[in-house]
Design a protein around this motif. Structure first.
Motif, short mmCIF file in Angstrom:
data_model
loop_
_atom_site.label_atom_id
_atom_site.label_comp_id
_atom_site.label_asym_id
_atom_site.label_seq_id
_atom_site.Cartn_x
_atom_site.Cartn_y
_atom_site.Cartn_z
N PHE A 223 0.88 -1.09 0.26
CA PHE A 223 0.06 0.14 0.09
C PHE A 223 0.67 1.07 -0.14
O PHE A 223 0.56 2.35 -0.73
N GLY A 224 2.35 1.12 1.26
CA GLY A 224 2.88 2.29 0.85
C GLY A 224 3.43 2.30 -0.51
O GLY A 224 4.38 3.53 -0.64
N ILE A 225 4.25 1.72 -1.26
CA ILE A 225 5.04 1.26 -2.67
C ILE A 225 4.20 2.12 -3.46
O ILE A 225 4.43 2.54 -4.09
N TYR A 226 3.11 1.95 -3.68
CA TYR A 226 1.71 1.97 -4.43
C TYR A 226 0.88 3.50 -4.19
O TYR A 226 -0.12 3.55 -5.01
N LYS A 227 1.00 3.77 -3.14
CA LYS A 227 0.08 5.06 -3.08
C LYS A 227 -0.86 4.32 -2.57
O LYS A 227 -1.68 5.72 -3.23
N ILE A 228 -1.46 4.20 -1.97
CA ILE A 228 -3.22 3.63 -1.80
C ILE A 228 -3.58 4.46 -1.28
O ILE A 228 -3.21 5.07 0.74
N ASP A 229 -4.74 4.98 -0.77
CA ASP A 229 -5.59 5.56 0.35
C ASP A 229 -6.13 4.94 1.34
O ASP A 229 -6.47 4.13 0.79
N VAL A 230 -5.11 4.40 2.61
CA VAL A 230 -5.71 3.20 2.71
C VAL A 230 -7.66 3.18 3.65
O VAL A 230 -7.79 2.37 3.73
N LEU A 231 -7.59 4.83 3.95
CA LEU A 231 -9.51 4.36 4.29
C LEU A 231 -9.55 3.69 3.30
O LEU A 231 -10.66 2.99 4.05
N LYS A 232 -10.01 4.47 2.16
CA LYS A 232 -10.73 4.58 0.59
C LYS A 232 -10.53 2.65 0.90
O LYS A 232 -12.05 1.40 0.67
N ALA A 233 -9.37 1.79 0.56
CA ALA A 233 -9.02 0.74 1.05
C ALA A 233 -9.94 -0.24 2.22
O ALA A 233 -10.19 -1.39 1.32
N ILE A 234 -9.51 0.00 3.01
CA ILE A 234 -10.31 -0.51 4.27
C ILE A 234 -11.73 -0.65 4.44
O ILE A 234 -12.02 -1.70 4.26
N PHE A 235 -12.23 0.33 3.39
CA PHE A 235 -13.68 0.20 3.64
C PHE A 235 -14.04 -0.83 2.26
O PHE A 235 -14.65 -1.56 2.84
N VAL A 236 -13.67 -0.90 1.43
CA VAL A 236 -13.84 -1.42 0.46
C VAL A 236 -13.45 -3.48 1.31
O VAL A 236 -13.82 -4.11 0.68
N GLY B 125 -8.14 -2.61 -2.15
CA GLY B 125 -9.66 -2.97 -1.51
C GLY B 125 -9.96 -4.80 -1.14
O GLY B 125 -10.05 -5.38 -0.65
N ILE B 126 -9.98 -5.12 -2.30
CA ILE B 126 -10.49 -6.25 -2.78
C ILE B 126 -9.32 -7.16 -2.31
O ILE B 126 -9.31 -7.76 -1.82
N ILE B 127 -8.34 -6.84 -2.62
CA ILE B 127 -7.21 -8.42 -2.20
C ILE B 127 -6.98 -7.84 -1.29
O ILE B 127 -6.70 -9.47 -0.62
N LEU B 128 -6.91 -6.97 -0.22
CA LEU B 128 -7.07 -6.94 1.55
C LEU B 128 -8.35 -7.97 1.74
O LEU B 128 -8.08 -8.65 2.63
#
Length: 286
Positions: free
Chosen positions: A21-34, A213-216
């Motif tokens: 997530f850090g490497i690809y600059k993922i928005d953690v909150l949005k990914a967590i929601f998904v 988010g799907i991967i997580l």
């Protein structure tokens, strides 16, 4: 034992995913929601006993799931704030040392055994968690102690409540739907936080955040499922299981960081890994 090993494997997978997530600059909150939506959907799809969503609130474990769902999201934000204010090492140590909370409650609530070997193993495991997690970084911050303390108590409370609710209210055939409901409730809280954040600063959701988010969501769902199934094993005391689970995750995550992400591995970290393995062996024997 297989469920415990799978729980450790999938929990370590979460570490790897968050690293990317850090490497690809993922928005953690949005990914967590998904991720919560995915885990919620999987819980209902794989449920052994079908319960209409409109009747979920009638289940004996619903109030516990409601509190845990809110706690999931709250501790996520406390974790983020602790990392910003106190540094990554302090966050990691506070979160992982929280294993002492369910261990103590397991001994008090369920009259689990206290032997010399077990005490030595748990103490050794706690020291190992610290040594394995600490990073010798000059840039590490010195923030308030309040946040690490909240993270310690919150993380430990999640494990303790999970065991209590599973033990008293969740039937074997309801594990999947309970877990799905847990994630669904957490998703509702995350949604409101996301809406408030979007109102303050508008931004597109982003396809990469959805994919992330799907991967997580998949390993996150299974990490909880296998942990609950491991807790259902009467041959394992919860104090033993949580110690082995948390410390093993620390060891495997540390080794993954070393070999796959080329993270620095100090003498303290090496000693910590060795002590962790010895601690796990002692607790298991005890």
């Amino acid at each position: 034992m297989i469920f415990l090993l799978l729980s450790i494997l999938f929990s370590t997978g979460l570490f790897v995913i968050f690293k990317y997530f850090g490497i690809y600059k993922i928005d953690v909150l949005k990914a967590i929601f998904v991720n919560y939506i995915v885990a919620f959907s999987m819980g209902f799809f794989f449920a052994e006993r079908q319960i209409p969503i409109s009747e979920i609130y009638l289940q004996p474990w619903f109030s516990g799931a409601l509190f845990l769902g809110a706690l999931f999201v709250s501790i996520f934000f406390v974790m983020a704030m602790t990392a910003q204010e106190n540094g990554v090492s302090v966050t990691s140590i506070a979160g992982k040392m929280s294993v002492v909370v369910p261990v103590v409650f397991g001994i008090i609530l369920y009259n689990e055994s206290i032997t010399f070997l077990k005490i030595v193993g748990i103490i050794m495991a706690l020291i190992a968690v610290y040594l394995s997690s600490v990073k010798e970084e000059k840039s590490e911050k010195n923030g308030t102690l309040l946040l690490p303390i909240l993270l310690f108590i919150g993380s430990g409370t999640i494990d303790t409540l999970l065991k209590y609710i599973q033990e008293n209210y969740v039937a074997d055939e309801d594990v999947s739907i309970f877990s799905g409901s847990l994630f669904g409730i957490a998703g509702v809280f995350a949604f409101f936080i996301l809406v408030i954040k979007t109102i303050k600063k508008r931004a597109s959701f982003g396809y990469k955040n959805i994919i992330a988010g799907i991967i997580l969501g998949v390993p996150n769902y299974y990490s909880i499922i296998f942990l609950i199934k491991a807790l259902q094993n009467k041959n394992f005391e919860s104090s033993t299981l949580f110690t082995i689970n948390n410390v093993a995750i620390v060891v495997v995550s540390t080794l993954v960081g070393l070999f796959f992400f080329k993270e620095k591995f100090s003498i303290k970290n090496k000693v910590g890994v060795v002590m962790a393995i010895l601690g796990i062996v002692l607790v298991t024997i005890a």
